[in-house]
Design a protein around this motif. Structure first.
Motif, mmCIF file in Angstrom:
data_model
loop_
_atom_site.group_PDB
_atom_site.id
_atom_site.type_symbol
_atom_site.label_atom_id
_atom_site.label_comp_id
_atom_site.label_asym_id
_atom_site.label_seq_id
_atom_site.Cartn_x
_atom_site.Cartn_y
_atom_site.Cartn_z
ATOM 1 N N TYR A 60 0.824 -1.202 0.000
ATOM 2 C CA TYR A 60 0.000 0.000 0.000
ATOM 3 C C TYR A 60 0.858 1.252 0.000
ATOM 4 O O TYR A 60 0.378 2.340 -0.230
ATOM 5 C CB TYR A 60 -0.922 0.013 1.227
ATOM 6 N N SER A 61 2.135 1.084 0.346
ATOM 7 C CA SER A 61 2.976 2.275 0.365
ATOM 8 C C SER A 61 4.433 1.877 0.267
ATOM 9 O O SER A 61 4.782 0.710 0.352
ATOM 10 C CB SER A 61 2.765 3.043 1.664
ATOM 11 N N SER A 63 6.754 2.891 2.385
ATOM 12 C CA SER A 63 7.497 3.198 3.601
ATOM 13 C C SER A 63 8.054 1.913 4.199
ATOM 14 O O SER A 63 7.310 1.053 4.628
ATOM 15 C CB SER A 63 6.622 3.919 4.615
ATOM 16 N N ASN A 97 -10.845 2.551 -7.962
ATOM 17 C CA ASN A 97 -10.651 3.169 -6.656
ATOM 18 C C ASN A 97 -9.409 4.046 -6.705
ATOM 19 O O ASN A 97 -8.465 3.891 -5.926
ATOM 20 C CB ASN A 97 -10.493 2.068 -5.604
ATOM 21 N N GLU A 99 -8.530 7.249 -6.253
ATOM 22 C CA GLU A 99 -8.025 8.232 -5.310
ATOM 23 C C GLU A 99 -7.173 7.563 -4.240
ATOM 24 O O GLU A 99 -6.096 8.033 -3.890
ATOM 25 C CB GLU A 99 -9.184 8.989 -4.663
ATOM 26 N N ARG A 100 -7.655 6.442 -3.752
ATOM 27 C CA ARG A 100 -6.897 5.756 -2.712
ATOM 28 C C ARG A 100 -5.586 5.199 -3.255
ATOM 29 O O ARG A 100 -4.542 5.295 -2.615
ATOM 30 C CB ARG A 100 -7.727 4.629 -2.134
ATOM 31 N N TYR A 103 -2.222 7.324 -3.549
ATOM 32 C CA TYR A 103 -1.265 7.472 -2.443
ATOM 33 C C TYR A 103 0.065 6.853 -2.848
ATOM 34 O O TYR A 103 1.130 7.475 -2.755
ATOM 35 C CB TYR A 103 -1.839 6.785 -1.203
ATOM 36 N N PRO A 250 3.755 11.260 11.627
ATOM 37 C CA PRO A 250 3.668 10.986 10.193
ATOM 38 C C PRO A 250 2.340 11.395 9.573
ATOM 39 O O PRO A 250 2.137 11.154 8.394
ATOM 40 C CB PRO A 250 3.782 9.464 10.166
ATOM 41 N N GLU A 253 1.993 12.892 6.099
ATOM 42 C CA GLU A 253 2.140 12.199 4.815
ATOM 43 C C GLU A 253 0.780 11.885 4.199
ATOM 44 O O GLU A 253 0.523 12.178 3.032
ATOM 45 C CB GLU A 253 2.957 10.912 4.953
ATOM 46 N N ALA A 254 -0.108 11.252 5.023
ATOM 47 C CA ALA A 254 -1.429 10.911 4.493
ATOM 48 C C ALA A 254 -2.140 12.187 4.058
ATOM 49 O O ALA A 254 -2.722 12.253 2.975
ATOM 50 C CB ALA A 254 -2.234 10.179 5.550
ATOM 51 N N TYR A 258 -2.868 12.575 0.088
ATOM 52 C CA TYR A 258 -4.261 12.470 -0.328
ATOM 53 C C TYR A 258 -4.764 13.812 -0.853
ATOM 54 O O TYR A 258 -5.600 13.854 -1.762
ATOM 55 C CB TYR A 258 -5.137 11.944 0.807
#
Ligand SMILES: Nc1nc2c(ncn2[C@@H]2O[C@H](COP(=O)(O)OP(=O)(O)O)[C@@H](O)[C@H]2O)c(=O)[nH]1
Ligand SMILES: [Mg+2]
Lengths: 773, 78
Positions: A60-61, A63, A97, A99-100, A103, A250, A253-254, A258
């Motif tokens: 999902y990311s 990091s 989906n 927009e999500r 990220y 953090p 970041e989101a 977003y």
């Protein structure tokens, strides 16, 4: 020089489907060195310039929280030496989906690499009424954007063209989502870092270090303790300053990414607002229902296990037939001797004994792949989370533990889905306690020998069935308790919140299912195969040397030379027995016309009987010779290294009710627990062709005596052996898998020690209690 | 007026938007990556421990611990 292109995306966005569609079967699968991440590299079909595609784990990311996750980042930054420089990156997004998924896209664009954005699941997005202005998006991002529907192979040509031209197109516009104060902090940190380790780190890593509180780059990046401490202090100070400036790490970041996603997509996509209840939701209402869902789940599990055992049976029969054919072939090509013994008793028996389980494993993975690909497995994990969380595990531990009932090796590999490291280790450590299919031969042998099949409550075989069930229950109970203890002690941590995506239900795709089953079976064959091969040779050597086998071989050679005579005699014997049966039948039915015929028949019967007796007498030396060879083998085993070891350990196993033979048989089964059946056969001097349904082994075992004449075996001993094997860690392949998956020798050692101690104590208690009641 | 409740207390079918995510930075970060963050619209699909919530078109199964909590402002119907 081929181009190297990495592919990244959220889980379940169709990454594997796209990877397979682009590369076909030209894939190299391996591991990134030092971590548990699978490395998959494939060559794209049909491009002018060769392009290698590197698959990265779904995420999902970007990091990095652990070394495992750091691998993806290292590959993308060209810091992973075994992959080399990455020329471009393909970022796969779920168009339905967007927009999500943006990220991750934002992070990828921050890398500053030539990028292709793939909007996969475009078919789904379109049917939902999502409209995306692709040229405008492409212009805004400064990179190529391609729409695909991977499972229908739509848009692949456009994607290939985009990948081929990504490098000349160069990187896209950097998103630059954070406020300026953040970037100036990064700038300062970068110079601080350059001072600490005298090398330049990419700005991406510095940003990550600042953002990921407690992440890999903060805690494990610098080797030098002093430098690491200074680095951590610098990070903490920078974060405090940012917080004071209203930019909390953090959370920033989101927020920032977003916000960037929203702004970027604002005039580009239109999403229909009304969202009706989907078919998936309606199915979930039943399938995740707290009663109905559990019931359906239980029924499904019973069906799956039943199917695995009954459908795999014929296939396993073929494997066994193949194995004995192989032994037979070797025996027919080589005279009795050390080499033949090595090949048949060591290699074929050792490797074949493991390959026998391939059909069950294939079958299990077929079911798991089907259930996973249609989306049900996530629901099963959801349902089981309630139970698992009581023992400090979570829903994601369920699939690995279920899989371990067929074999702990794939079960342990399946723990990769558990992100929480401590929960994952706890799951790995208890997975081998599940009663795997290799325990079945041991259970079957001792249950059929010592548990009565007299009816219980009118059900024939119910006692035996219950005993078998008790053995499975023992494994599960022990696993639950051990997991609870581990989570309270060495793996103590707050149970982290459990978050798992429940993907929409859909029809499984045959290709994905097939390739998963295939991958897993191949992995099993090569990994278990190579290790078992080596272990079998070692065990064979231990039981073969230093004895002098020349007499045994001589005898065996004589027996085999006389084989044609023996089989001829056996044939005659069979015919005579048949003739005698017929005669006896006529006598018992008084089937004759008159007295003379009756006399003839009686006379004929008498002469046939004498003939049979003669044949039996002629066969006797052959049987004696076989017995003698078996005795020689038995005493050679006793004089071998392992025999010596057996006597050495006898005092240890005696409290369990075992004699040295059981002790050494158990010790010999270290590489694979099912070997104990064969081992007891060898040690009791029956020759190696023994399986759990062998009548001769049964009676020999029943009659085995201690030197003082007491019988060795009885229900207490049988129980103590079964309990031991249900809990022990007699499986080198599992231990090797644990070592691979945890990347350290510590955990296989811990597993082996705790399981062996547990097995020993439980067997001790079982025996001592059983002899007193 | 807004009615704010912990996400776990939402009833089946209730809709709202997240106003606050509490917990260790790591957890908050993880949840944000999976789409659960401030401002997003959520719907409780199945309450319980774990529960199922709809976040956009995705379904997440969720079990929070003592240290982590998501607060939702319920959307009032009618
Ligand atoms: N409807 C639709 N389904 C797709 C598409 N691409 C992949 N899938 C399906 O989505 C599921 C997940 O795909 P997979 O490749 O395993 O995703 P990964 O987790 O990203 O590797 C599979 O069952 C695919 O058949 C697509 O473009 N449209
Ligand atoms: Mg995949």
């Amino acid at each position: 020089m081929p181009l190297t292109v990495a592919i990244i995306g959220n889980p379940n966005t169709g990454k594997s489907t796209l990877f397979n569609a682009l590369t076909g079967l030209q894939v190299r699968v391996g591991n990134f060195p030092g971590v548990t991440v699978e490395k998959k590299i494939g060559r794209i079909k049909g491009t002018a310039q060769p392009i290698d595609l590197v698959d990265l784990p779904g995420t999902y990311s970007l990091s990095p929280r652990s070394l495992d996750e750091m691998v993806s980042v290292n590959v993308l930054l060209g810091r992973q030496t075994d992959v080399g420089k990455v020329d471009a990156v393909v970022c796969i997004l779920d168009a339905s989906n967007l927009e999500r998924n943006f990220y991750l896209a934002c992070q990828v664009l921050d890398l500053g690499l030539p990028t292709v954005i793939v909007l996969n699941m475009f078919d789904v997005a379109s049917t939902r009424g999502v409209r995306i202005d692709i040229p405008a998006l492409s212009k805004k991002l400064g990179v190529q954007v391609v729409a695909t529907s991977a499972h229908r192979k739509e848009g692949l040509d456009a994607l290939k063209a985009a990948i081929a031209s990504a490098v000349p197109n160069g990187p896209g516009t950097r998103p630059h989502p954070f406020p300026e104060t953040f970037y100036s902090e990064c700038h300062q940190l970068a110079s601080k870092l350059a001072g600490l380790c005298r090398s330049d780190a990419p700005s991406f890593l510095v940003e990550r270090a600042l953002l990921d509180v407690g992440g890999y780059l903060e805690t494990e990046w610098l080797d030098d303790d002093n430098a690491a401490e200074q680095w951590r202090t610098a990070l903490v100070e920078a974060r405090t300053r940012l917080k004071d400036a209203g930019c909390r790490v953090p959370a920033i970041e989101a927020k920032a990414r977003y916000a960037w996603a929203k702004q970027t997509l604002a005039e580009i996509t239109t999403i229909p607002s009304a969202r009706a209840e989907t078919l998936s939701d309606r199915m979930d209402r039943v399938l995740t229902h707290r009663f109905a869902g559990l019931l359906i789940f239980a029924v499904l599990m019973v069906v799956v296990f039943q199917a695995i055992f009954s459908w795999a049976e014929p296939l396993m029969g073929w494997c066994e037939a193949g194995q004995s054919a192989a032994s037979g072939f070797v025996a027919s090509q080589l005279p009795p001797g050390t080499l033949r013994s090595l090949l048949t008793d060591g290699v074929v028996a050792g490797v074949g004994g493991v390959l026998v389980f391939l059909p069950q494993i294939g079958m299990l993975f077929l079911f798991i792949a089907l259930l996973e690909d249609c989306g049900y497995l996530a629901r099963a994990a959801f349902l089981m989370d309630k139970v698992m969380s009581k023992f400090g595990l979570n829903g994601k531990s369920f699939v690995p533990l279920m899989t371990s009932h067929a074999c702990a090796i794939p079960g342990i590999m399946a723990t990769r889905v558990i992100e929480d490291r401590r929960a994952r280790l706890a799951t790995i450590l208890v997975a081998p306690l599940m009663s795997c299919s290799a325990r079945l031969p041991v259970y079957t042998l001792f249950i059929s020998l010592f548990v009565s099949d007299s009816p219980l409550l009118g059900l024939r075989g119910a006692r035996q069935g219950l005993t078998l069930f008790a053995m499975y229950a023992l494994g599960i109970t022990a696993a639950a308790l051990v997991a609870a203890v581990l989570r309270k002690t060495i793996f103590h941590s707050e149970t982290p919140p459990f978050v798992m995506e429940l993907p929409a239900y859909k029809w499984p795709s045959p290709w994905i299912v097939f390739s998963r089953v295939w991958d897993r079976m191949m992995a099993f064959v090569t990994r278990a195969g190579t290790l078992i091969f080596a272990a079998a040779i070692v065990v064979w050597a231990g039981s073969f040397f230093p004895g002098d086998h020349s007499q045994e071989f001589e005898k065996q050679r004589l027996i085999e030379a006389a084989e044609p005579i023996k089989s001829d005699l056996l044939l005659q014997e069979a015919r005579t027995v048949e003739a005698l049966d017929k005669l006896n039948q006529r006598i018992s039915h008084a089937a004759w016309e008159n007295a003379t015929e009756r006399d003839d028949i009686l006379k004929l019967t008498a002469s046939t009987q004498t003939e049979l007796a003669k044949l039996k007498a002629k066969l006797k030396p052959f049987e004696d010779a076989s017995d003698e060879v078996n005795h020689m083998r038995a005493s050679l085993v006793e004089q071998s290294f392992l025999g010596w070891l057996g006597h050495l350990i006898e005092p240890i196993v005696k409290p369990l009710g075992w004699d040295w033979k059981i002790g050494v048989g158990t010790l010999l089964s270290f590489p694979a627990r099912e070997l104990v059946v064969t081992n007891l056969g060898i040690i009791y001097g029956l020759g190696q062709d023994v399986d759990e349904s062998d009548q001769q082994l049964w009676s020999t075992i029943r009659e085995a005596k201690w030197p003082d004449g007491r019988p060795v075996y009885g229900v207490p001993v049988a129980l103590s052996i079964m309990v031991f094997f249900s809990l022990c860690a007699q499986c080198a392949a599992t231990l090797m898998t644990i070592r691979r998956e945890t990347n350290s020798w510590r955990w296989p050692l811990v597993t082996f020690s705790y399981m062996t101690s547990l097995a020993y104590l439980a067997a001790l208690v079982t025996y001592q209690v059983a002899i007193r009641i | 007026m807004e009615n704010i409740v912990p996400l776990e207390l939402m009833a089946a079918g209730e809709v709202g938007h997240v106003v606050q995510v509490d917990g260790s930075p790591e957890v908050v970060h993880r949840l944000a990556e999976m789409g659960l963050r401030e401002q997003v619209r959520v719907m409780m699909v199945q309450p319980g421990r774990p529960c199922i919530v709809a976040v956009g078109d995705h379904r997440l199964s969720l079990r929070m611990d003592e240290k982590a909590e998501i607060f939702v402002a319920l959307t009032m119907d009618a």
